[in-house]
Motif scaffolding. Structure first.
Motif, mmCIF file in Angstrom:
data_model
loop_
_atom_site.group_PDB
_atom_site.id
_atom_site.type_symbol
_atom_site.label_atom_id
_atom_site.label_comp_id
_atom_site.label_asym_id
_atom_site.label_seq_id
_atom_site.Cartn_x
_atom_site.Cartn_y
_atom_site.Cartn_z
ATOM 1 N N UNK A 264 0.834 -1.205 0.000
ATOM 2 C CA UNK A 264 0.000 0.000 0.000
ATOM 3 C C UNK A 264 0.868 1.254 0.000
ATOM 4 N N UNK A 265 1.894 1.283 0.840
ATOM 5 C CA UNK A 265 2.789 2.439 0.890
ATOM 6 C C UNK A 265 3.531 2.632 -0.430
ATOM 7 N N UNK A 266 3.967 1.558 -1.041
ATOM 8 C CA UNK A 266 4.649 1.658 -2.332
ATOM 9 C C UNK A 266 3.720 2.216 -3.394
ATOM 10 N N UNK A 267 2.491 1.723 -3.409
ATOM 11 C CA UNK A 267 1.523 2.225 -4.381
ATOM 12 C C UNK A 267 1.240 3.707 -4.158
ATOM 13 N N UNK A 268 1.046 4.113 -2.899
ATOM 14 C CA UNK A 268 0.784 5.518 -2.598
ATOM 15 C C UNK A 268 1.981 6.398 -2.958
ATOM 16 N N UNK A 269 3.193 5.910 -2.721
ATOM 17 C CA UNK A 269 4.396 6.665 -3.079
ATOM 18 C C UNK A 269 4.473 6.852 -4.588
ATOM 19 N N UNK A 270 4.176 5.791 -5.343
ATOM 20 C CA UNK A 270 4.190 5.896 -6.806
ATOM 21 C C UNK A 270 3.129 6.880 -7.294
ATOM 22 N N UNK A 271 1.941 6.835 -6.665
ATOM 23 C CA UNK A 271 0.876 7.771 -7.053
ATOM 24 C C UNK A 271 1.291 9.207 -6.766
ATOM 25 N N UNK A 272 1.903 9.448 -5.599
ATOM 26 C CA UNK A 272 2.344 10.794 -5.242
ATOM 27 C C UNK A 272 3.413 11.284 -6.212
ATOM 28 N N UNK A 273 4.361 10.401 -6.546
ATOM 29 C CA UNK A 273 5.397 10.788 -7.511
ATOM 30 C C UNK A 273 4.797 11.090 -8.872
ATOM 31 N N UNK B 31 3.590 15.426 -12.713
ATOM 32 C CA UNK B 31 2.686 15.995 -13.711
ATOM 33 C C UNK B 31 2.419 17.475 -13.457
ATOM 34 N N UNK B 32 2.697 17.990 -12.291
ATOM 35 C CA UNK B 32 2.458 19.398 -11.962
ATOM 36 C C UNK B 32 3.628 20.228 -12.475
ATOM 37 N N UNK B 33 3.302 21.327 -13.178
ATOM 38 C CA UNK B 33 4.368 22.160 -13.731
ATOM 39 C C UNK B 33 4.862 23.199 -12.737
ATOM 40 N N UNK B 34 4.073 23.553 -11.702
ATOM 41 C CA UNK B 34 4.502 24.514 -10.703
ATOM 42 C C UNK B 34 5.310 23.806 -9.616
ATOM 43 N N UNK B 35 6.043 24.612 -8.875
ATOM 44 C CA UNK B 35 6.840 24.076 -7.769
ATOM 45 C C UNK B 35 5.933 23.777 -6.577
ATOM 46 N N UNK B 36 6.236 22.691 -5.874
ATOM 47 C CA UNK B 36 5.474 22.305 -4.683
ATOM 48 C C UNK B 36 6.462 22.153 -3.536
ATOM 49 N N UNK B 37 6.148 22.823 -2.424
ATOM 50 C CA UNK B 37 6.986 22.733 -1.229
ATOM 51 C C UNK B 37 6.068 22.372 -0.061
ATOM 52 N N UNK B 38 6.520 21.418 0.753
ATOM 53 C CA UNK B 38 5.743 21.028 1.936
ATOM 54 C C UNK B 38 6.614 21.218 3.158
ATOM 55 N N UNK B 39 6.039 21.895 4.173
ATOM 56 C CA UNK B 39 6.745 22.101 5.436
ATOM 57 C C UNK B 39 5.836 21.665 6.572
ATOM 58 N N UNK B 40 6.448 21.303 7.696
ATOM 59 C CA UNK B 40 5.639 20.945 8.853
ATOM 60 C C UNK B 40 5.329 22.186 9.674
ATOM 61 N N UNK B 41 4.713 22.054 10.834
ATOM 62 C CA UNK B 41 4.270 23.209 11.638
ATOM 63 C C UNK B 41 5.450 24.011 12.190
ATOM 64 N N UNK B 42 6.580 23.375 12.361
ATOM 65 C CA UNK B 42 7.764 24.088 12.863
ATOM 66 C C UNK B 42 8.524 24.771 11.725
ATOM 67 N N UNK B 43 8.086 24.580 10.491
ATOM 68 C CA UNK B 43 8.749 25.207 9.359
ATOM 69 C C UNK B 43 9.843 24.360 8.751
ATOM 70 N N UNK B 44 9.953 23.089 9.174
ATOM 71 C CA UNK B 44 10.968 22.201 8.603
ATOM 72 C C UNK B 44 10.482 21.709 7.240
ATOM 73 N N UNK B 45 11.396 21.652 6.289
ATOM 74 C CA UNK B 45 11.082 21.225 4.932
ATOM 75 C C UNK B 45 10.815 19.721 4.912
ATOM 76 N N UNK B 46 9.660 19.307 4.405
ATOM 77 C CA UNK B 46 9.334 17.872 4.301
ATOM 78 C C UNK B 46 9.725 17.331 2.934
ATOM 79 N N UNK B 47 9.262 18.001 1.878
ATOM 80 C CA UNK B 47 9.701 17.645 0.537
ATOM 81 C C UNK B 47 9.441 18.830 -0.392
#
Length: 172
Positions: A141-150, A155-171
């Motif tokens: 399940x995790x492998x499938x979800x990781x592949x779907x997320x990738x 497919x998105x042309x804009x930049x995507x940044x994810x941070x947690x509540x403390x401001x640490x970069x997740x991906x």
């Protein structure tokens, strides 16, 4: 109290061990005692001095002690092997789960144990098998979800940044 009652006591395993020890040792003891008795009956009729009688008793006692030592040792080794063998199978399964190698067979159809064991070992082996099967499903399940997320992020042309509540970069 001398013994503290354990949280879980493998009663079936303990009873099997004690039963195998008793069923092995008692007949060996009876046979050795009969052999010593026959030896003494034969020897005492031909002996005339007290020293000869003492030597005959010493020989009979040594024979009895030797037979008992061999019998108890043999039965203990055999019983120990029979109790440790299922533990070895369980360790192999646990190690394969740790390495994420889910190629072990179902305990019901495992050809490595010809005898159909019941009790605590079998219960533990089944539980480990279920844990491994659940972990395998979660890994898939995790492998499938990781592949779907990738796939979505590629497919998105804009930049995507994810941070947690403390401001640490997740991906990104």
């Amino acid at each position: 109290m001398f013994f503290k009652r354990p949280q879980f006591f493998p009663k079936q395993l303990f009873l099997r061990f004690v039963l195998q020890q008793v069923l092995g040792v008692v007949p060996a003891l009876v046979l050795a005692a009969l052999g010593a008795r026959l030896y003494l009956a034969e020897r005492l009729s031909n002996l005339s001095s007290v020293q000869d009688v003492v030597q005959a008793y010493d020989r009979a006692f040594l024979f009895l002690a030797l037979v008992m030592a061999v019998a108890v040792s043999s039965i203990s080794v055999w019983t120990g092997y029979r109790l440790v063998l299922p533990l070895g199978r369980i360790l192999v399964k646990a190690r394969s789960i740790l390495k994420r190698e889910y190629s072990f067979s179902r305990p019901d159809h495992d050809p490595s144990h010809a005898e159909d064991e019941q009790g605590e070992w079998s219960d533990l082996e089944s539980a480990i098998h279920r844990i491994g099967r659940d972990m395998q499903k979660k890994d898939q399940t995790l492998s499938r979800e990781r592949e779907e997320l990738e796939a979505i992020l590629s497919a998105i042309s804009e930049a995507v940044v994810a941070v947690d509540r403390q401001g640490n970069l997740l991906f990104y």
